[in-house]
Design a protein around this motif. Structure first.
Motif, PDB file in Angstrom:
ATOM      1  N   LEU A  26       0.835  -1.202   0.000  1.00 28.03           N
ATOM      2  CA  LEU A  26       0.000   0.000   0.000  1.00 28.03           C
ATOM      3  C   LEU A  26       0.866   1.248   0.000  1.00 28.03           C
ATOM      4  N   TRP A  27       1.852   1.280   0.885  1.00 28.49           N
ATOM      5  CA  TRP A  27       2.693   2.471   0.954  1.00 28.49           C
ATOM      6  C   TRP A  27       3.510   2.650  -0.330  1.00 28.49           C
ATOM      7  N   ALA A  28       4.115   1.593  -0.831  1.00 31.22           N
ATOM      8  CA  ALA A  28       4.937   1.718  -2.031  1.00 31.22           C
ATOM      9  C   ALA A  28       4.098   2.197  -3.215  1.00 31.22           C
ATOM     10  N   GLY A  29       2.897   1.648  -3.362  1.00 29.21           N
ATOM     11  CA  GLY A  29       2.045   2.067  -4.462  1.00 29.21           C
ATOM     12  C   GLY A  29       1.585   3.504  -4.317  1.00 29.21           C
ATOM     13  N   ALA A  30       1.231   3.899  -3.087  1.00 28.52           N
ATOM     14  CA  ALA A  30       0.814   5.286  -2.852  1.00 28.52           C
ATOM     15  C   ALA A  30       1.971   6.241  -3.109  1.00 28.52           C
ATOM     16  N   ARG A  31       3.153   5.890  -2.626  1.00 24.83           N
ATOM     17  CA  ARG A  31       4.338   6.744  -2.805  1.00 24.83           C
ATOM     18  C   ARG A  31       4.681   6.907  -4.285  1.00 24.83           C
ATOM     19  N   ASP A  32       4.544   5.839  -5.051  1.00 27.01           N
ATOM     20  CA  ASP A  32       4.934   5.862  -6.459  1.00 27.01           C
ATOM     21  C   ASP A  32       3.799   6.307  -7.377  1.00 27.01           C
ATOM     22  N   GLY A  33       2.625   6.562  -6.811  1.00 21.55           N
ATOM     23  CA  GLY A  33       1.491   6.964  -7.634  1.00 21.55           C
ATOM     24  C   GLY A  33       1.004   5.859  -8.563  1.00 21.55           C
ATOM     25  N   ARG A  34       1.163   4.616  -8.127  1.00 26.73           N
ATOM     26  CA  ARG A  34       0.746   3.473  -8.958  1.00 26.73           C
ATOM     27  C   ARG A  34      -0.745   3.233  -8.768  1.00 26.73           C
ATOM     28  N   VAL A  35      -1.510   3.394  -9.800  1.00 31.04           N
ATOM     29  CA  VAL A  35      -2.965   3.315  -9.702  1.00 31.04           C
ATOM     30  C   VAL A  35      -3.412   1.860  -9.728  1.00 31.04           C
ATOM     31  N   GLY A  36      -4.106   1.455  -8.660  1.00 36.10           N
ATOM     32  CA  GLY A  36      -4.624   0.090  -8.562  1.00 36.10           C
ATOM     33  C   GLY A  36      -6.074  -0.026  -8.980  1.00 36.10           C
ATOM     34  N   ILE A  37      -6.626   1.026  -9.542  1.00 37.71           N
ATOM     35  CA  ILE A  37      -8.021   1.038  -9.977  1.00 37.71           C
ATOM     36  C   ILE A  37      -8.077   0.472 -11.390  1.00 37.71           C
ATOM     37  N   ASP A 288       2.187  24.109  12.304  1.00 36.91           N
ATOM     38  CA  ASP A 288       2.946  22.871  12.462  1.00 36.91           C
ATOM     39  C   ASP A 288       2.588  21.833  11.409  1.00 36.91           C
ATOM     40  N   VAL A 289       1.417  21.970  10.786  1.00 41.35           N
ATOM     41  CA  VAL A 289       0.927  20.946   9.870  1.00 41.35           C
ATOM     42  C   VAL A 289       1.610  21.103   8.511  1.00 41.35           C
ATOM     43  N   GLY A 290       2.368  20.072   8.140  1.00 41.35           N
ATOM     44  CA  GLY A 290       3.058  20.121   6.860  1.00 41.35           C
ATOM     45  C   GLY A 290       2.413  19.279   5.784  1.00 41.35           C
ATOM     46  N   TYR A 291       1.582  18.306   6.186  1.00 42.36           N
ATOM     47  CA  TYR A 291       0.972  17.409   5.207  1.00 42.36           C
ATOM     48  C   TYR A 291      -0.452  17.082   5.617  1.00 42.36           C
ATOM     49  N   VAL A 292      -1.338  17.068   4.641  1.00 41.38           N
ATOM     50  CA  VAL A 292      -2.720  16.653   4.844  1.00 41.38           C
ATOM     51  C   VAL A 292      -3.033  15.525   3.878  1.00 41.38           C
ATOM     52  N   ASN A 293      -3.375  14.346   4.420  1.00 36.38           N
ATOM     53  CA  ASN A 293      -3.917  13.285   3.569  1.00 36.38           C
ATOM     54  C   ASN A 293      -5.410  13.553   3.480  1.00 36.38           C
ATOM     55  N   GLY A 294      -5.820  14.067   2.334  1.00 44.04           N
ATOM     56  CA  GLY A 294      -7.175  14.572   2.214  1.00 44.04           C
ATOM     57  C   GLY A 294      -8.215  13.498   1.957  1.00 44.04           C
ATOM     58  N   HIS A 295      -9.458  13.868   2.212  1.00 48.02           N
ATOM     59  CA  HIS A 295     -10.563  12.964   1.899  1.00 48.02           C
ATOM     60  C   HIS A 295     -10.619  12.738   0.389  1.00 48.02           C
ATOM     61  N   GLY A 296     -10.443  13.803  -0.374  1.00 44.86           N
ATOM     62  CA  GLY A 296     -10.207  13.745  -1.799  1.00 44.86           C
ATOM     63  C   GLY A 296     -10.924  12.674  -2.597  1.00 44.86           C
ATOM     64  N   VAL A 346       1.096   7.727   8.229  1.00 45.48           N
ATOM     65  CA  VAL A 346       2.151   7.268   9.142  1.00 45.48           C
ATOM     66  C   VAL A 346       3.453   7.053   8.376  1.00 45.48           C
ATOM     67  N   HIS A 347       3.360   6.366   7.239  1.00 38.29           N
ATOM     68  CA  HIS A 347       4.563   6.121   6.432  1.00 38.29           C
ATOM     69  C   HIS A 347       5.106   7.416   5.835  1.00 38.29           C
ATOM     70  N   ALA A 348       4.227   8.323   5.420  1.00 37.63           N
ATOM     71  CA  ALA A 348       4.682   9.590   4.867  1.00 37.63           C
ATOM     72  C   ALA A 348       5.526  10.361   5.880  1.00 37.63           C
ATOM     73  N   LEU A 349       5.079  10.358   7.143  1.00 42.52           N
ATOM     74  CA  LEU A 349       5.855  11.017   8.193  1.00 42.52           C
ATOM     75  C   LEU A 349       7.181  10.310   8.438  1.00 42.52           C
ATOM     76  N   ALA A 350       7.114   8.980   8.541  1.00 44.63           N
ATOM     77  CA  ALA A 350       8.319   8.218   8.875  1.00 44.63           C
ATOM     78  C   ALA A 350       9.366   8.308   7.772  1.00 44.63           C
ATOM     79  N   GLU A 351       8.943   8.271   6.523  1.00 46.07           N
ATOM     80  CA  GLU A 351       9.883   8.273   5.397  1.00 46.07           C
ATOM     81  C   GLU A 351      10.066   9.656   4.790  1.00 46.07           C
TER      82      GLU A 351
END
Length: 772
Positions: A26-37, A288-296, A346-351
């Motif tokens: 999940l994280w690798a696909g999200a990070r790489d923008g790999r569409v699973g649809i 303090d907020v640098g990133y928002v994972n939106g409902h989008g 969580v992964h976005a923050l960690a990496e």
């Protein structure tokens, strides 16, 4: 012991999505923008605008035992167990340190066991005799208890049903359970599975895109549905080694739009309240907020509304934050969306990497933030927000902190919680006095060879006009009327309502609407889907309509714990109030009886046909209790009936079985916990309102559990449900209302306990005491 300022760690994660069978995929696909649809394979989508979805590839059948009536395996439970296996295995050291009895489950879902319910309904309509347990597997609590049974967890076990906000709401509530001392470890997240009913519903609303969703983008044309599951294991900070912490759950916020059954409030003001509350509870500033994972979602109305919400909540700092939507790669996972997106965050923050919004075509004037188009970007922030907004206007937002962030949540201003208003509706009539009169006359439910069941008549006047209730089901009408009566009983004026929250508890949910809509799809496919009914099929629709029609915009949630749902709603309302997330919350519990509910209980063999046959009768019931912080009630001059002083939850789930707790062990531990949180001794309790409703094995087990707490000095037992019938989910709320009324008229009589037990092995105990 309470730990309101304790940090709650994300210790482990697990996921199953269209991007692969684990969290790493999940994280690798999200990070790489790999569409699973991609084209959906398992479902016939004839007549549906799109053939695309974020479908999970075939999975091996889980080895865990869970109820499989007639051999039927419910896909949502299979998805949940696969994802949870990964998280639980990684968190094993923390679980061992805590002990299984201190581990709980908070499961989020939108559709619950819809597939089991569809299978059961189709068989009934064909004139067949389906496996009895199929109907029981359709409830949200079934999957929650399957998870608890699989891992032997004995703490609180509950389900959250705030539609597309369920996963995020579940994570926030799980953190609350840890901070309040109800549990030390909680498995939390969500799961939902594809079905023809689901696709037909969104297709009827014309909400689906014919191509993979393009959130926030020019040219976006709708959402892409997804399926899957994602879970996080949250632990109290001292149970996690520093090197094992993935992130911290800083805080969360809930709110109600109170605007429309499916559309968001256009200016985003409702959602902004949830984001702001998440930041305040975490002790972080807007900047303090640098990133928002939106409902989008990629829909015309949702993306601009969320953009406005982010701008309102973050102020000028919104221009410096980056935003992206995980739905662009896995689709909209509904009840699991908030969990999957929190995991990515969580992964976005960690990496230190912001994943992109895939398939982005270009800017839209109404969506004017930085949406990280197409490619990932370096991210240097310690704070991120994950947003989820739902049908019915239920909003949830999480504030997550990077694992090297050492700030602690601010300690809340704790206050007592008191009951200031009551309303009861049932076959006995309207109000506490009517219920007491039925008890005094022993006006029970008469014998019936088809099963003893009773329904009620609800007069919607003057609370709802004919036009307002035109598309409402009976459950929604009952909820609105009952809450309105409770607010009036508390003396709350219209101009005081805006900040009031709503927590609704239900076991069976909107059975009438679900059956009506599903039957249309079974008969005629997508063409049989009624867009006027589909919004009413989500469990939180009644909650949203209460907020909309009565002007209540505070924290809102819809929860389920089987027959303990009403008591669970009161416990959650208590926590939200005690820690200052609102001054007033109405806790309402509703379940209604129709021929399908009667059939389900009769087939399970628990429905009484004659009084005294060691089974229970079932009834329509709606109950609402107004809970307030003591200071707020005093400020407004409201006289409390009783104090809700504490609560406890525990479970003893038999893996693979649909059965109550045969030993009463869960009742013992839930009662002990309630007494501890209330600061009471067993000798302080003078009366107990047990869950007993006539089902002999369950009642006997509960009595044994209470005996282990009180020994041979068992207080007086009040058993109104033996006469009035089992109200299903509202049972604990009904007895809590009667207990509070009794305490209000007899303030010198000592404390009371209210008990509730699900048929799957979960127990809840509420401690009430007089307000002199």
């Amino acid at each position: 012991m309470n730990h309101e300022d304790a940090r709650v760690a994300v210790r482990a994660v697990g996921a199953v999505t269209a991007l692969g069978p684990d969290a790493a995929a999940l994280w690798a696909g999200a990070r790489d923008g790999r569409v699973g649809i991609r084209p959906v394979q398992r479902i016939d989508l004839t007549g549906v605008r799109t053939k695309l979805g974020g479908e999970v590839d075939a999975l091996p059948e889980t080895a865990h035992p869970y109820p499989r009536p007639g051999g039927y395996r419910d896909r949502v439970v299979e998805l949940a167990l696969h994802a949870a296996d990964e998280a639980v295995a990684a968190a094993a050291p923390a679980i061992d340190r805590a002990g299984l009895e201190r581990c709980g489950v908070v499961h989020g879902t939108c559709n619950a066991g819809l597939l089991s319910g569809r299978e059961w309904l189709a068989a009934v309509d064909r004139g067949e005799r389906p496996a009895p347990g199929l109907a029981a597997m359709s409830t949200p609590q079934a999957a929650a208890e399957a998870l608890a049974g699989a891992y032997g967890f004995g703490g609180p076990v509950v389900a959250v049903n705030t539609a597309c906000a369920s996963g995020a709401n579940a994570i926030g509530w799980a953190a609350d359970l840890i901070r309040s001392g109800q549990a030390d470890v909680v498995l939390t997240g969500g799961a939902d599975a594809f079905s023809d009913v689901l696709f037909a519903g969104f297709n009827s609303l014309e909400a689906l895109s014919a191509e993979p969703a393009r959130p926030y983008s020019a040219g976006r044309s709708g959402l892409s549905l997804g399926e899957g599951a994602a879970y996080l294991v949250l632990v109290r900070e001292d149970l996690a080694e520093p090197g094992d912490v993935l992130a911290w759950v800083g805080g969360y916020g809930l709110s109600a739009d109170g605007y429309h059954p499916t559309a968001p409030r256009p200016d985003g003001s409702g959602a902004a309240l949830a984001i702001g509350q998440a930041l305040r509870s975490a002790g972080v500033d807007q900047s303090d907020v640098g990133y928002v994972n939106g409902h989008g979602t990629g829909t015309e109305k949702n993306d601009p509304a969320e953009t406005s919400a982010i701008r309102t909540a973050l102020g000028p700092a919104a221009d410096d934050a980056v935003v992206s939507s995980t739905k662009s790669v896995i689709g909209h996972l509904l009840g699991a969306a908030g969990a999957a997106e929190a995991l990515v965050t969580v992964h976005a923050l960690a990496e230190r990497t912001a994943p992109p919004t895939a398939s982005y075509l270009g800017p839209d004037p109404s969506c004017d933030l930085d949406y990280v188009p197409l490619d990932a970007r370096a991210l240097d922030t310690r704070v991120a927000v994950s947003n989820n907004f739902a049908f019915g206007g239920s909003n949830a937002s999480l504030a997550l902190l990077r694992r090297d962030d050492d700030r602690r949540p601010p300690a809340p201003e704790v206050d007592d919680v008191v009951v200031t208003g009551l309303a009861l509706l049932g076959p006995f009539g309207d109000g506490v006095a009517a219920a007491r009169a039925a008890l005094a006359d022993e006006t029970g439910i008469p014998a019936d060879p088809e099963g003893r069941a009773a329904t009620m008549t609800v007069d919607p006047e003057p609370y709802l006009t004919r036009k307002a209730r035109r598309r409402m089901d009976r459950m929604t009408v009952a909820a609105i009327v009952t809450v309105a009566k409770a607010l009036a009983d508390a003396g709350i004026e219209d101009d005081e309502r805006a900040g009031i929250g709503v927590v609704l508890g239900t076991s069976a949910g909107p059975v009438e609407s679900m059956a009506r809509f599903t039957r249309g799809v079974i008969a005629d496919g997508a063409a049989g889907a009624d867009p006027g009914v589909f919004p009413n099929t989500v469990y939180n629709q009644a909650t949203g309509q209460v907020s909309q029609h009565l002007g209540l915009y505070g924290p809102t949630s819809t929860v389920s714990a089987g027959h303990a749902s009403g008591a669970t709603a009161l416990g959650y309302g208590y926590e939200l109030l005690r820690t200052g997330r609102a001054d007033t919350i109405v806790c309402v519990a509703v379940d209604l009886v129709d021929e399908l509910v009667v059939r389900a209980y009769r087939d399970l063999g628990v429905l009484s046909t004659v009084p005294g046959d060691r089974r229970f009768a079932i009834t329509d019931t709606a109950v609402a209790l107004v809970l307030e912080r003591r200071g707020a009630a005093g400020q407004h001059g409201r006289r409390p009936l009783a104090e809700l002083a504490g609560h406890g939850g525990a479970s003893r789930v038999r893996p693979g079985g649909v059965s109550w707790d045969l030993t009463g062990d869960a009742t013992t531990r839930a009662t002990d916990q309630a007494l501890r949180t209330a600061g009471l001794r067993p000798d302080d309790v003078t009366r107990i309102w047990p869950a007993a409703a006539g089902l002999a094995p369950a009642d006997r087990a509960e009595l044994a559990g209470l005996g282990r707490v009180f020994g041979d000095r068992l207080p007086v037992l009040r058993t109104p449900k033996v006469v009035l019938g089992e109200p299903v989910g509202p049972g604990g709320a009904l007895t809590a209302a009667l207990a509070a009324d009794e305490l209000g008229t007899d303030p010198q009589g000592g404390a009371a306990l209210v008990q509730a037990v699900s048929l799957g092995g979960s127990a809840v105990s509420l401690a009430l005491r007089p307000c002199p």
